[in-house]
Design a protein around this motif. Sequence first.
Motif, PDB file in Angstrom:
ATOM      1  N   PHE A   1      46.072 -41.262  25.678  1.00  0.00           N
ATOM      2  CA  PHE A   1      45.043 -41.851  24.828  1.00  0.00           C
ATOM      3  C   PHE A   1      44.217 -40.743  24.196  1.00  0.00           C
ATOM      4  CE2 PHE A   1      42.421 -40.857  28.410  1.00  0.00           C
ATOM      5  CZ  PHE A   1      41.138 -40.708  27.901  1.00  0.00           C
ATOM      6  N   THR A   2      43.539 -41.099  23.144  1.00  0.00           N
ATOM      7  CA  THR A   2      42.506 -40.255  22.567  1.00  0.00           C
ATOM      8  C   THR A   2      41.336 -41.157  22.189  1.00  0.00           C
ATOM      9  OG1 THR A   2      42.021 -38.492  21.000  1.00  0.00           O
ATOM     10  CG2 THR A   2      43.352 -40.314  20.167  1.00  0.00           C
ATOM     11  N   GLN A   3      40.143 -40.610  22.299  1.00  0.00           N
ATOM     12  CA  GLN A   3      38.936 -41.376  21.995  1.00  0.00           C
ATOM     13  C   GLN A   3      38.085 -40.600  20.994  1.00  0.00           C
ATOM     14  OE1 GLN A   3      35.762 -44.118  24.309  1.00  0.00           O
ATOM     15  NE2 GLN A   3      36.456 -42.370  25.447  1.00  0.00           N
ATOM     16  N   LEU A   4      37.664 -41.287  19.961  1.00  0.00           N
ATOM     17  CA  LEU A   4      36.851 -40.691  18.905  1.00  0.00           C
ATOM     18  C   LEU A   4      35.460 -41.306  18.897  1.00  0.00           C
ATOM     19  CD1 LEU A   4      39.648 -41.321  16.386  1.00  0.00           C
ATOM     20  CD2 LEU A   4      38.765 -39.035  16.750  1.00  0.00           C
ATOM     21  N   TYR A   5      34.475 -40.455  18.625  1.00  0.00           N
ATOM     22  CA  TYR A   5      33.099 -40.917  18.467  1.00  0.00           C
ATOM     23  C   TYR A   5      32.604 -40.514  17.085  1.00  0.00           C
ATOM     24  CZ  TYR A   5      32.944 -41.518  23.536  1.00  0.00           C
ATOM     25  OH  TYR A   5      33.188 -41.920  24.817  1.00  0.00           O
ATOM     26  N   PRO A   6      31.838 -41.387  16.441  1.00  0.00           N
ATOM     27  CA  PRO A   6      31.278 -41.010  15.136  1.00  0.00           C
ATOM     28  C   PRO A   6      30.086 -40.080  15.308  1.00  0.00           C
ATOM     29  CG  PRO A   6      30.512 -43.190  15.735  1.00  0.00           C
ATOM     30  CD  PRO A   6      31.473 -42.753  16.815  1.00  0.00           C
ATOM     31  N   THR A   7      29.894 -39.244  14.317  1.00  0.00           N
ATOM     32  CA  THR A   7      28.699 -38.404  14.239  1.00  0.00           C
ATOM     33  C   THR A   7      28.277 -38.358  12.780  1.00  0.00           C
ATOM     34  OG1 THR A   7      27.719 -36.276  14.848  1.00  0.00           O
ATOM     35  CG2 THR A   7      29.969 -36.226  14.000  1.00  0.00           C
ATOM     36  N   TYR A   8      27.025 -38.051  12.544  1.00  0.00           N
ATOM     37  CA  TYR A   8      26.499 -38.139  11.192  1.00  0.00           C
ATOM     38  C   TYR A   8      25.772 -36.849  10.825  1.00  0.00           C
ATOM     39  CZ  TYR A   8      27.466 -43.007  12.054  1.00  0.00           C
ATOM     40  OH  TYR A   8      28.105 -44.183  12.365  1.00  0.00           O
ATOM     41  N   SER A   9      25.857 -36.498   9.559  1.00  0.00           N
ATOM     42  CA  SER A   9      25.137 -35.349   9.037  1.00  0.00           C
ATOM     43  C   SER A   9      24.113 -35.841   8.023  1.00  0.00           C
ATOM     44  CB  SER A   9      26.107 -34.373   8.358  1.00  0.00           C
ATOM     45  OG  SER A   9      25.363 -33.386   7.651  1.00  0.00           O
ATOM     46  N   SER A  10      22.858 -35.573   8.292  1.00  0.00           N
ATOM     47  CA  SER A  10      21.798 -35.944   7.349  1.00  0.00           C
ATOM     48  C   SER A  10      21.864 -35.079   6.100  1.00  0.00           C
ATOM     49  CB  SER A  10      20.430 -35.781   8.010  1.00  0.00           C
ATOM     50  OG  SER A  10      20.327 -36.640   9.115  1.00  0.00           O
ATOM     51  N   VAL A  11      22.165 -33.802   6.266  1.00  0.00           N
ATOM     52  CA  VAL A  11      22.231 -32.894   5.127  1.00  0.00           C
ATOM     53  C   VAL A  11      23.371 -33.290   4.196  1.00  0.00           C
ATOM     54  CG1 VAL A  11      22.647 -30.498   4.424  1.00  0.00           C
ATOM     55  CG2 VAL A  11      21.150 -30.994   6.373  1.00  0.00           C
ATOM     56  N   ARG A  12      24.529 -33.535   4.760  1.00  0.00           N
ATOM     57  CA  ARG A  12      25.697 -33.916   3.951  1.00  0.00           C
ATOM     58  C   ARG A  12      25.708 -35.415   3.657  1.00  0.00           C
ATOM     59  NH1 ARG A  12      30.563 -32.400   7.110  1.00  0.00           N
ATOM     60  NH2 ARG A  12      31.574 -33.479   5.405  1.00  0.00           N
ATOM     61  N   THR A  13      24.818 -36.174   4.309  1.00  0.00           N
ATOM     62  CA  THR A  13      24.804 -37.641   4.233  1.00  0.00           C
ATOM     63  C   THR A  13      26.223 -38.176   4.361  1.00  0.00           C
ATOM     64  OG1 THR A  13      24.853 -37.653   1.801  1.00  0.00           O
ATOM     65  CG2 THR A  13      22.679 -37.783   2.865  1.00  0.00           C
ATOM     66  N   HIS A  14      26.815 -37.824   5.486  1.00  0.00           N
ATOM     67  CA  HIS A  14      28.226 -38.101   5.684  1.00  0.00           C
ATOM     68  C   HIS A  14      28.503 -38.374   7.161  1.00  0.00           C
ATOM     69  CE1 HIS A  14      32.596 -37.282   5.353  1.00  0.00           C
ATOM     70  NE2 HIS A  14      32.397 -37.657   4.097  1.00  0.00           N
ATOM     71  N   LYS A  15      29.467 -39.237   7.415  1.00  0.00           N
ATOM     72  CA  LYS A  15      29.931 -39.490   8.774  1.00  0.00           C
ATOM     73  C   LYS A  15      31.178 -38.661   9.019  1.00  0.00           C
ATOM     74  CE  LYS A  15      31.963 -43.466   9.854  1.00  0.00           C
ATOM     75  NZ  LYS A  15      32.176 -44.857  10.276  1.00  0.00           N
TER      76      LYS A  15
END
Length: 148
Positions: free
Chosen positions: A60-74
């Motif tokens: 298995f593999t598990q992914l978590y989202p993260t966010y960049s305020s500077v890039r305004t991107h996930k």
Amino acid sequence: MIRRASIDDLADIVPLFDAYRIFYGQASDLERARLFLDSRLNNQESIIFIAYQDDRAVGFTQLYPTYSSVRTHKSWILNDLYVAATARKTGIGESLINSAIAFAKADGTDVIQLETQIDNSVAQGLYLKMGFVLQERGTDFLLFKKSI
């Protein structure tokens, strides 16, 4: 066969997740593993891909989202990757990573990151082979990044 896991796959993922935690020095605790994964899936806090070989869950593999305020991107962090010892060196780890990359790309991100222990040279070799670039070297971890 690799597919995105749902809550219905919990019974297949839990023993793999427990083995993954044992690999990283934690005590076996199937109930803790089940509760943790149940919460991630039910709260839609992670994406899990599960690999089957001969109708048996082997990775298995598990992914978590993260966010960049500077890039305004996930972007996505490939946080967990595990393949059962009996299924290693068969391409399953690479296929799981490719599934994660395809998902992240389809989700509109252009970066995927991962971290591994500094002494996990087998995993590091796979990540480098797949185009990940070392970003940071900590005292006990290495941080890799791949533009996709």
